[in-house]
Write an enzyme that holds these catalytic residues in place. Structure first.
Site: not given
Ligand SMILES: [Zn+2]
Length: 164
Positions: A82, A85, A130, A133, A153
């Site tokens: 991510c 984070c 995510c 975060c 996607c």
């Protein structure tokens, strides 16, 4: 100069009101709040951590232009994290070429993403973000390859690739 300005204003005003109408449904949706206290950052804090492009994707549920991300062609072994984070989200083994122009995966790392339904394009789609975060990553569809049949996607701007 005055003439130039007034002409510019004349062009800008109708363009802006059209943009407002188009962008209105997008304002309804905000990125997901994080359940983790330390990742519940203010808008300003996120803006200092992220580039304006990544902020738009992760915190405003934006979508990058198709074929604009270099990660679309990333074929090395490694982990996609991510960009908000740094939590690991996808392994390179699950990446495949979906032909859509966005980095695509048939599975995510267990527990790394959460989903919710959005109606941005009127037709309901499953948004995912995510799990740490709350940053928006992309949408998941049921037309992916085996063994899961899923297609995650993902926006390249929401990811950070770390090669093995
Ligand atoms: Zn994150």
């Amino acid at each position: 100069m005055t003439q130039f300005l007034s002409r510019r204003t004349f062009i800008l005003i109708p363009t802006m009101s059209i943009f407002k109408i188009i962008s209105k449904p997008m304002e309804v949706l905000a990125s997901s709040f994080s359940s983790k206290e330390e990742w519940n950052l203010s808008k300003e804090e996120w803006k200092t951590r992220l580039s304006s492009e990544s902020y738009y994707i992760l915190r405003e549920e934006g979508t990058e232009r198709a074929f604009s991300s270099q990660l679309n062609n990333e074929k090395r072994k490694g982990v996609f994290h991510c960009a908000g984070c740094n939590q690991p989200l996808f392994l390179s083994d699950t990446k495949y070429d979906s032909g859509t122009g966005w980095p695509s995966f048939w599975d995510s790392i267990k527990g790394s993403v959460d989903t919710k339904v959005d109606f941005k394009l009127i037709v309901p789609r499953t948004e995912y973000h995510c799990s740490r975060c709350g940053g928006h990553q992309g949408h998941v569809f049921n037309d992916g390859p085996k063994p899961t049949g899923k297609r995650y996607c993902n926006n390249g701007l929401a990811l950070k690739f770390i090669a093995e």
